[in-house]
Design an enzyme around this catalytic site. Structure first.
Site, short mmCIF file in Angstrom:
data_model
loop_
_atom_site.label_atom_id
_atom_site.label_comp_id
_atom_site.label_asym_id
_atom_site.label_seq_id
_atom_site.Cartn_x
_atom_site.Cartn_y
_atom_site.Cartn_z
CD GLU A 204 -2.82 1.02 2.48
OE1 GLU A 204 -3.41 2.06 2.83
OE2 GLU A 204 -2.90 -0.06 3.12
CB SER A 205 4.15 2.10 1.35
OG SER A 205 4.78 0.88 1.01
#
Length: 259
Positions: free
Chosen positions: A57-58
Protein backbone atom coordinates in the site's frame (compact mmCIF):
# COMPACT_ATOMS: atom_id res chain seq x y z
CA UNK A 1 9.38 -39.20 2.04
CA UNK A 2 8.18 -37.28 5.04
CA UNK A 3 5.68 -34.74 3.71
CA UNK A 4 4.29 -33.45 6.99
CA UNK A 5 5.63 -31.97 10.17
CA UNK A 6 4.77 -32.77 13.76
CA UNK A 7 1.57 -30.73 14.05
CA UNK A 8 1.95 -30.49 17.84
CA UNK A 9 5.02 -28.32 17.27
CA UNK A 10 3.33 -26.05 14.73
CA UNK A 11 1.97 -22.70 15.90
CA UNK A 12 -1.25 -21.21 14.60
CA UNK A 13 0.69 -18.53 12.71
CA UNK A 14 2.88 -21.14 11.03
CA UNK A 15 -0.15 -23.20 10.08
CA UNK A 16 -2.00 -20.22 8.60
CA UNK A 17 1.04 -18.89 6.74
CA UNK A 18 1.94 -22.25 5.20
CA UNK A 19 -1.61 -23.11 4.12
CA UNK A 20 -2.30 -19.59 2.82
CA UNK A 21 0.93 -19.52 0.82
CA UNK A 22 -0.13 -22.57 -1.20
CA UNK A 23 -3.23 -20.73 -2.41
CA UNK A 24 -0.93 -18.35 -4.32
CA UNK A 25 0.35 -21.00 -6.74
CA UNK A 26 0.02 -19.67 -10.27
CA UNK A 27 -0.71 -16.08 -9.19
CA UNK A 28 1.31 -13.24 -10.71
CA UNK A 29 0.55 -10.03 -8.80
CA UNK A 30 -0.47 -9.90 -5.13
CA UNK A 31 -1.41 -6.82 -3.14
CA UNK A 32 -0.28 -7.86 0.35
CA UNK A 33 -1.50 -6.57 3.67
CA UNK A 34 0.91 -6.41 6.59
CA UNK A 35 0.98 -9.34 9.02
CA UNK A 36 0.01 -12.87 8.07
CA UNK A 37 -0.57 -11.95 4.39
CA UNK A 38 3.02 -10.70 4.16
CA UNK A 39 4.25 -13.87 5.84
CA UNK A 40 2.29 -16.08 3.44
CA UNK A 41 3.36 -14.20 0.29
CA UNK A 42 7.01 -14.26 1.36
CA UNK A 43 6.82 -18.03 1.82
CA UNK A 44 5.07 -18.43 -1.53
CA UNK A 45 7.99 -16.64 -3.22
CA UNK A 46 10.27 -19.36 -1.89
CA UNK A 47 7.96 -22.24 -2.79
CA UNK A 48 4.92 -22.26 -5.08
CA UNK A 49 5.13 -18.79 -6.66
CA UNK A 50 8.78 -17.80 -7.17
CA UNK A 51 7.91 -15.11 -9.74
CA UNK A 52 5.03 -13.48 -7.88
CA UNK A 53 5.16 -9.67 -7.75
CA UNK A 54 4.32 -8.26 -4.32
CA UNK A 55 2.68 -4.83 -4.12
CA UNK A 56 2.31 -2.86 -0.89
CA UNK A 57 0.00 0.00 0.00
CA UNK A 58 2.95 2.36 0.43
CA UNK A 59 3.47 2.29 -3.35
CA UNK A 60 6.19 -0.36 -3.46
CA UNK A 61 5.87 -2.73 -6.42
CA UNK A 62 7.99 -5.84 -6.90
CA UNK A 63 9.23 -5.81 -3.31
CA UNK A 64 12.33 -7.85 -2.43
CA UNK A 65 12.94 -6.89 1.22
CA UNK A 66 16.01 -8.16 3.06
CA UNK A 67 13.73 -9.11 5.95
CA UNK A 68 10.05 -8.87 6.80
CA UNK A 69 8.63 -5.35 6.95
CA UNK A 70 6.98 -4.36 10.23
CA UNK A 71 4.80 -1.70 8.57
CA UNK A 72 3.95 -0.69 5.01
CA UNK A 73 6.33 2.26 5.48
CA UNK A 74 9.28 0.10 6.55
CA UNK A 75 12.40 1.15 4.65
CA UNK A 76 13.33 -2.48 3.90
CA UNK A 77 10.53 -2.51 1.32
CA UNK A 78 12.24 0.17 -0.76
CA UNK A 79 15.68 -1.42 -1.10
CA UNK A 80 15.71 -3.81 -4.03
CA UNK A 81 12.16 -3.07 -5.11
CA UNK A 82 11.31 -2.79 -8.78
CA UNK A 83 9.34 0.46 -8.45
CA UNK A 84 8.03 2.91 -5.90
CA UNK A 85 4.89 4.72 -7.03
CA UNK A 86 2.98 7.71 -5.73
CA UNK A 87 -0.40 7.08 -4.13
CA UNK A 88 -2.33 8.38 -7.18
CA UNK A 89 -0.30 6.08 -9.46
CA UNK A 90 -0.66 3.06 -7.18
CA UNK A 91 -4.40 3.36 -6.67
CA UNK A 92 -5.28 4.86 -10.04
CA UNK A 93 -3.04 2.87 -12.36
CA UNK A 94 -2.27 -0.39 -10.54
CA UNK A 95 -5.39 -1.10 -8.47
CA UNK A 96 -8.09 0.66 -10.43
CA UNK A 97 -6.36 -0.40 -13.62
CA UNK A 98 -7.18 -4.02 -12.76
CA UNK A 99 -3.57 -5.17 -12.50
CA UNK A 100 -3.86 -7.10 -9.22
CA UNK A 101 -4.57 -10.84 -9.39
CA UNK A 102 -5.05 -11.33 -5.64
CA UNK A 103 -5.65 -8.89 -2.83
CA UNK A 104 -4.42 -10.62 0.33
CA UNK A 105 -6.01 -9.17 3.46
CA UNK A 106 -6.67 -9.74 7.14
CA UNK A 107 -9.77 -8.60 9.03
CA UNK A 108 -11.40 -8.63 12.45
CA UNK A 109 -14.70 -9.94 11.06
CA UNK A 110 -15.96 -11.48 7.84
CA UNK A 111 -19.51 -12.50 6.95
CA UNK A 112 -20.92 -15.18 4.65
CA UNK A 113 -20.67 -12.92 1.58
CA UNK A 114 -17.05 -11.91 2.19
CA UNK A 115 -17.72 -8.40 3.52
CA UNK A 116 -15.00 -7.28 5.95
CA UNK A 117 -14.92 -5.32 9.20
CA UNK A 118 -11.66 -3.74 10.29
CA UNK A 119 -13.13 -0.68 12.04
CA UNK A 120 -14.89 -1.47 15.33
CA UNK A 121 -16.12 -4.35 17.46
CA UNK A 122 -19.40 -3.47 19.09
CA UNK A 123 -21.56 -0.40 18.53
CA UNK A 124 -20.02 2.31 16.34
CA UNK A 125 -20.80 5.04 18.88
CA UNK A 126 -19.48 3.12 21.90
CA UNK A 127 -17.27 0.31 20.55
CA UNK A 128 -15.73 -2.37 22.71
CA UNK A 129 -12.66 -2.27 20.45
CA UNK A 130 -11.62 0.38 17.95
CA UNK A 131 -9.56 -0.98 15.05
CA UNK A 132 -7.29 0.66 12.43
CA UNK A 133 -9.99 0.98 9.77
CA UNK A 134 -9.87 0.38 6.05
CA UNK A 135 -6.52 1.71 4.92
CA UNK A 136 -6.43 0.55 1.31
CA UNK A 137 -8.54 -2.57 1.90
CA UNK A 138 -11.71 -1.14 0.35
CA UNK A 139 -9.85 -0.31 -2.89
CA UNK A 140 -8.20 -3.75 -2.83
CA UNK A 141 -11.59 -5.41 -2.40
CA UNK A 142 -13.19 -3.39 -5.18
CA UNK A 143 -10.46 -3.73 -7.78
CA UNK A 144 -8.57 -7.02 -7.33
CA UNK A 145 -9.61 -9.95 -9.49
CA UNK A 146 -10.14 -11.90 -6.26
CA UNK A 147 -9.38 -11.52 -2.56
CA UNK A 148 -7.94 -13.99 -0.07
CA UNK A 149 -8.44 -13.40 3.65
CA UNK A 150 -6.51 -15.00 6.49
CA UNK A 151 -8.15 -15.05 9.94
CA UNK A 152 -6.31 -15.79 13.17
CA UNK A 153 -9.57 -16.72 14.92
CA UNK A 154 -12.46 -18.82 13.74
CA UNK A 155 -15.35 -18.20 16.11
CA UNK A 156 -18.85 -16.67 15.91
CA UNK A 157 -17.47 -13.26 16.89
CA UNK A 158 -14.99 -13.23 13.99
CA UNK A 159 -17.35 -14.92 11.50
CA UNK A 160 -20.72 -13.48 12.54
CA UNK A 161 -24.08 -13.56 10.81
CA UNK A 162 -23.98 -9.74 10.76
CA UNK A 163 -20.87 -7.58 10.88
CA UNK A 164 -20.62 -5.00 13.65
CA UNK A 165 -19.54 -2.57 10.90
CA UNK A 166 -18.88 -3.03 7.19
CA UNK A 167 -15.52 -1.48 6.36
CA UNK A 168 -14.86 -3.16 3.01
CA UNK A 169 -17.98 -4.31 1.16
CA UNK A 170 -17.69 -7.21 -1.23
CA UNK A 171 -19.21 -7.22 -4.73
CA UNK A 172 -22.58 -8.62 -3.60
CA UNK A 173 -23.15 -5.70 -1.26
CA UNK A 174 -21.79 -3.26 -3.80
CA UNK A 175 -24.21 -4.54 -6.45
CA UNK A 176 -27.09 -4.16 -3.99
CA UNK A 177 -26.11 -0.52 -3.61
CA UNK A 178 -25.96 0.01 -7.37
CA UNK A 179 -22.17 -0.22 -7.79
CA UNK A 180 -20.74 -2.64 -10.32
CA UNK A 181 -17.56 -4.23 -8.90
CA UNK A 182 -14.56 -5.24 -10.98
CA UNK A 183 -13.65 -8.56 -9.34
CA UNK A 184 -15.06 -11.61 -7.60
CA UNK A 185 -14.46 -10.35 -4.07
CA UNK A 186 -13.39 -12.83 -1.40
CA UNK A 187 -12.89 -16.30 -2.84
CA UNK A 188 -10.74 -17.90 -0.10
CA UNK A 189 -10.71 -17.60 3.70
CA UNK A 190 -7.99 -19.45 5.59
CA UNK A 191 -8.57 -20.00 9.31
CA UNK A 192 -7.16 -22.23 12.04
CA UNK A 193 -10.04 -24.66 11.45
CA UNK A 194 -9.97 -24.94 7.68
CA UNK A 195 -10.62 -23.21 4.36
CA UNK A 196 -13.82 -21.49 3.25
CA UNK A 197 -14.33 -20.64 -0.42
CA UNK A 198 -16.75 -19.32 -2.99
CA UNK A 199 -16.50 -18.79 -6.74
CA UNK A 200 -17.74 -15.21 -6.80
CA UNK A 201 -20.78 -12.95 -6.85
CA UNK A 202 -24.02 -14.54 -5.68
CA UNK A 203 -22.42 -17.32 -3.65
CA UNK A 204 -21.95 -17.70 0.09
CA UNK A 205 -18.70 -18.89 1.57
CA UNK A 206 -18.76 -22.65 2.12
CA UNK A 207 -16.46 -25.01 3.94
CA UNK A 208 -14.21 -26.79 1.42
CA UNK A 209 -11.44 -28.18 3.65
CA UNK A 210 -10.67 -28.84 7.31
CA UNK A 211 -7.38 -29.20 9.11
CA UNK A 212 -6.51 -32.72 10.36
CA UNK A 213 -8.58 -33.64 13.42
CA UNK A 214 -11.15 -30.86 12.88
CA UNK A 215 -14.75 -31.94 12.29
CA UNK A 216 -17.47 -30.28 10.27
CA UNK A 217 -19.49 -29.92 13.47
CA UNK A 218 -16.65 -27.98 15.12
CA UNK A 219 -16.42 -25.57 12.21
CA UNK A 220 -20.17 -25.04 12.03
CA UNK A 221 -20.36 -24.41 15.78
CA UNK A 222 -17.59 -21.81 15.44
CA UNK A 223 -19.36 -19.98 12.58
CA UNK A 224 -22.07 -17.38 13.15
CA UNK A 225 -24.23 -18.45 10.22
CA UNK A 226 -25.54 -21.76 8.90
CA UNK A 227 -22.36 -22.71 7.06
CA UNK A 228 -22.72 -24.73 3.87
CA UNK A 229 -20.30 -27.60 3.28
CA UNK A 230 -18.84 -28.67 -0.06
CA UNK A 231 -19.98 -32.04 -1.42
CA UNK A 232 -16.34 -33.17 -1.53
CA UNK A 233 -14.68 -31.97 1.66
CA UNK A 234 -10.90 -32.06 1.61
CA UNK A 235 -8.40 -32.39 4.45
CA UNK A 236 -5.67 -29.76 4.49
CA UNK A 237 -2.12 -31.08 4.32
CA UNK A 238 -0.27 -29.87 7.43
CA UNK A 239 2.81 -27.66 7.02
CA UNK A 240 5.76 -29.64 5.71
CA UNK A 241 9.14 -29.70 7.36
CA UNK A 242 10.49 -27.68 4.43
CA UNK A 243 7.81 -24.99 4.82
CA UNK A 244 8.44 -24.73 8.55
CA UNK A 245 12.19 -24.54 8.05
CA UNK A 246 11.77 -21.70 5.55
CA UNK A 247 9.35 -19.81 7.79
CA UNK A 248 11.52 -20.10 10.87
CA UNK A 249 14.99 -19.71 9.38
CA UNK A 250 14.54 -17.51 6.30
CA UNK A 251 11.17 -15.74 6.20
CA UNK A 252 10.74 -14.68 9.84
CA UNK A 253 13.73 -15.69 12.01
CA UNK A 254 13.11 -12.71 14.32
CA UNK A 255 9.51 -13.84 14.93
CA UNK A 256 8.02 -10.55 13.76
CA UNK A 257 4.73 -12.23 12.84
CA UNK A 258 5.26 -15.85 13.84
CA UNK A 259 3.74 -16.42 17.25
Amino acid sequence: MNTGANTAAVTSSELLAAVASRELAGKNTVFAGIGLPTLAVSLAQLTVAPDVEIVYESGVCGAHPSHLPETIADSVLITGSEAVLSMPALFGYVLQGGRIDVGFLGAAQIDRWGNLNSSVIGDWHAPKVRLPGSGGAMEVMANSREVFVVMRRHDPRSLPAELDFCTSPGPDRALRDGIRPRGAGVTRVITDLGILARDGVGEELRLVATHPGVTVEQVRAATGWDLAVADELATVEPPTEAELRLLRAEVDPDRVYLR
